[in-house]
Design a protein around this motif. Structure first.
Motif, mmCIF file in Angstrom:
data_model
loop_
_atom_site.group_PDB
_atom_site.id
_atom_site.type_symbol
_atom_site.label_atom_id
_atom_site.label_comp_id
_atom_site.label_asym_id
_atom_site.label_seq_id
_atom_site.Cartn_x
_atom_site.Cartn_y
_atom_site.Cartn_z
ATOM 1 N N ASN A 1 0.817 -1.210 0.000
ATOM 2 C CA ASN A 1 0.000 0.000 0.000
ATOM 3 C C ASN A 1 0.852 1.262 0.000
ATOM 4 N N VAL A 2 1.917 1.241 0.810
ATOM 5 C CA VAL A 2 2.803 2.409 0.871
ATOM 6 C C VAL A 2 3.469 2.644 -0.484
ATOM 7 N N LEU A 3 3.985 1.575 -1.074
ATOM 8 C CA LEU A 3 4.676 1.705 -2.360
ATOM 9 C C LEU A 3 3.710 2.138 -3.464
ATOM 10 N N GLN A 4 2.508 1.620 -3.444
ATOM 11 C CA GLN A 4 1.529 2.016 -4.459
ATOM 12 C C GLN A 4 1.132 3.480 -4.309
ATOM 13 N N SER A 5 0.985 3.924 -3.063
ATOM 14 C CA SER A 5 0.571 5.312 -2.838
ATOM 15 C C SER A 5 1.617 6.306 -3.327
ATOM 16 N N LEU A 6 2.867 5.847 -3.429
ATOM 17 C CA LEU A 6 3.962 6.714 -3.867
ATOM 18 C C LEU A 6 4.441 6.362 -5.277
ATOM 19 N N SER A 7 3.634 5.579 -5.984
ATOM 20 C CA SER A 7 3.955 5.175 -7.367
ATOM 21 C C SER A 7 5.302 4.467 -7.457
ATOM 22 N N LEU A 8 5.591 3.621 -6.454
ATOM 23 C CA LEU A 8 6.847 2.872 -6.417
ATOM 24 C C LEU A 8 6.648 1.375 -6.609
ATOM 25 N N TRP A 9 5.413 0.930 -6.708
ATOM 26 C CA TRP A 9 5.160 -0.507 -6.757
ATOM 27 C C TRP A 9 5.822 -1.163 -7.962
ATOM 28 N N GLU A 10 5.781 -0.493 -9.095
ATOM 29 C CA GLU A 10 6.391 -1.067 -10.301
ATOM 30 C C GLU A 10 7.917 -1.138 -10.174
ATOM 31 N N LYS A 11 8.465 -0.393 -9.240
ATOM 32 C CA LYS A 11 9.922 -0.377 -9.035
ATOM 33 C C LYS A 11 10.340 -1.239 -7.843
ATOM 34 N N ARG A 12 9.415 -2.011 -7.286
ATOM 35 C CA ARG A 12 9.662 -2.684 -6.011
ATOM 36 C C ARG A 12 10.856 -3.629 -6.035
ATOM 37 N N ASN A 13 11.151 -4.211 -7.190
ATOM 38 C CA ASN A 13 12.266 -5.155 -7.278
ATOM 39 C C ASN A 13 13.537 -4.531 -7.854
ATOM 40 N N ASP A 14 13.479 -3.219 -8.107
ATOM 41 C CA ASP A 14 14.648 -2.517 -8.642
ATOM 42 C C ASP A 14 15.620 -2.173 -7.524
ATOM 43 N N LYS A 15 16.904 -2.218 -7.837
ATOM 44 C CA LYS A 15 17.908 -1.787 -6.871
ATOM 45 C C LYS A 15 17.873 -0.255 -6.751
ATOM 46 N N ILE A 16 18.130 0.215 -5.559
ATOM 47 C CA ILE A 16 18.036 1.658 -5.287
ATOM 48 C C ILE A 16 18.980 2.446 -6.185
ATOM 49 N N MET A 17 20.139 1.897 -6.491
ATOM 50 C CA MET A 17 21.121 2.603 -7.308
ATOM 51 C C MET A 17 20.596 2.910 -8.714
ATOM 52 N N THR A 18 19.556 2.195 -9.174
ATOM 53 C CA THR A 18 19.030 2.409 -10.524
ATOM 54 C C THR A 18 17.913 3.453 -10.570
ATOM 55 N N LEU A 19 17.475 3.916 -9.406
ATOM 56 C CA LEU A 19 16.347 4.853 -9.370
ATOM 57 C C LEU A 19 16.758 6.263 -9.774
ATOM 58 N N SER A 20 15.790 6.991 -10.326
ATOM 59 C CA SER A 20 16.006 8.401 -10.623
ATOM 60 C C SER A 20 15.984 9.201 -9.327
ATOM 61 N N GLY A 21 16.406 10.459 -9.410
ATOM 62 C CA GLY A 21 16.388 11.314 -8.228
ATOM 63 C C GLY A 21 15.000 11.449 -7.630
ATOM 64 N N GLY A 22 14.003 11.573 -8.505
ATOM 65 C CA GLY A 22 12.632 11.703 -8.030
ATOM 66 C C GLY A 22 12.135 10.460 -7.335
ATOM 67 N N MET A 23 12.482 9.298 -7.873
ATOM 68 C CA MET A 23 12.074 8.037 -7.255
ATOM 69 C C MET A 23 12.770 7.830 -5.910
#
Length: 308
Positions: free
Chosen positions: A117-139
């Motif tokens: 629920n937390v990840l979905q509310s912040l539009s992060l669910w699709e990125k849930r299995n991504d490593k943090i180093m690959t995220l954009s600054g906004g993510m």
């Protein structure tokens, strides 16, 4: 309105003799967005660090929902979520795992549905299995908020949440903060972006040199301290303000094409009617007239420039 945070006579001094906080008194209402404004080095981060138990104050007390932060540290800290300025987490960990780990740090049982629920509310669910180093600054900014919300806090501190982000992302961040407030979370926002506080905060506090200069409802603050400016677009340019008009303190605009009159919205009389009559009597004609209200930025600058 019920207070959820009460700060009384809070001070912080260091061994060097520097006083980062000076006898701060502040009450935060449950369910509000409180904007803490101040220039860099004013004491914003020191104040929230003291409330969150990251640093020990030299004197004073802080209570969270009636519980003293020193005597009931675990209970009060569990009620708080903190979003720091910088991302401090394992760059090789996945989004979902790092948020779940943050929940566990507060002794909360594993709850995949809550994390989802937390990840979905912040539009992060699709990125849930991504490593943090690959995220954009906004993510990464969104991830900081997700980590802070993982243990379901009642209070959320946001320390310069949109520092260094572009305008579009800043607007998204504001929308997220509003939705959190609407869900019942109390938000304390520290910022030096005046527009951020003006856009979102219910109340505004201004801190400078470790002292709380002012706390006020945002709309009331602008009503009390805001000045209005009347600008007259002249038909014929002037070389100087006529002597008859000197008592009004008028400013002459570029190339003498405008007359600018500043007046206090709280005054018994604005002086506009006699001014217009005086203009007519002296033969000064104008083809347009408009007013502007002081912004929160104007008020902020005037407050922090006051001599200490």
């Amino acid at each position: 309105m019920q207070n959820v945070i009460s700060i009384e006579n809070l001070s912080k001094s260091y061994a060097s003799g520097f006083r980062a906080l000076k006898n701060v008194d502040l009450a935060i209402n449950r369910g509000e967005i409180f904007g803490l404004l101040g220039p860099n080095g004013a004491g914003k981060t020191t104040l929230i660090s003291a409330v969150c138990g990251i640093i020990n104050p030299s004197s004073g007390t802080v209570t969270i929902d009636g519980y003293d932060i020193a005597k009931d540290f675990r209970k009060t800290r569990a009620m708080i979520g903190l979003v720091p300025q910088e991302l401090t987490t394992d760059a090789f960990e996945t989004v979902q795992n790092t948020v779940a780990f943050s929940r566990g740090l507060f002794g909360k049982p594993s709850d995949p549905e809550k994390i989802r629920n937390v990840l979905q509310s912040l539009s992060l669910w699709e990125k849930r299995n991504d490593k943090i180093m690959t995220l954009s600054g906004g993510m990464k900014r969104r991830l900081l908020i997700a980590k802070a919300l993982a243990h379901e806090p009642e209070i959320l501190f946001l320390d310069e949440p949109s520092a260094g982000v572009d305008v579009e992302l800043r607007q998204e961040m504001w929308a997220i903060v509003r939705s959190l407030r609407d869900s019942g979370v109390t938000i304390i926002l520290t910022t030096h972006y005046i527009k951020e506080a003006e856009e979102m905060a219910d109340r505004v506090g201004v801190i400078n040199h470790g002292e709380l200069v002012l706390v006020e409802e945002k709309t009331e603050l602008m009503h009390k301290l805001g000045k209005k400016q009347l600008t007259l677009e002249l038909v014929d340019p002037l070389l100087a303000v006529p002597a008859e008009l000197q008592p009004y303190g008028l400013d002459l605009g570029p190339q003498g094409k405008t007359l600018i009159y500043n007046y206090d919205t709280q005054g018994e009389r604005t002086g506009i009617t006699p001014l217009l009559q005086e203009l007519s009597d002296t033969g000064i004609r104008f083809n347009d007239i408009h007013t502007t209200q002081s912004s929160l930025e104007d008020i902020f600058v005037s407050l922090v420039k006051k001599p200490q």
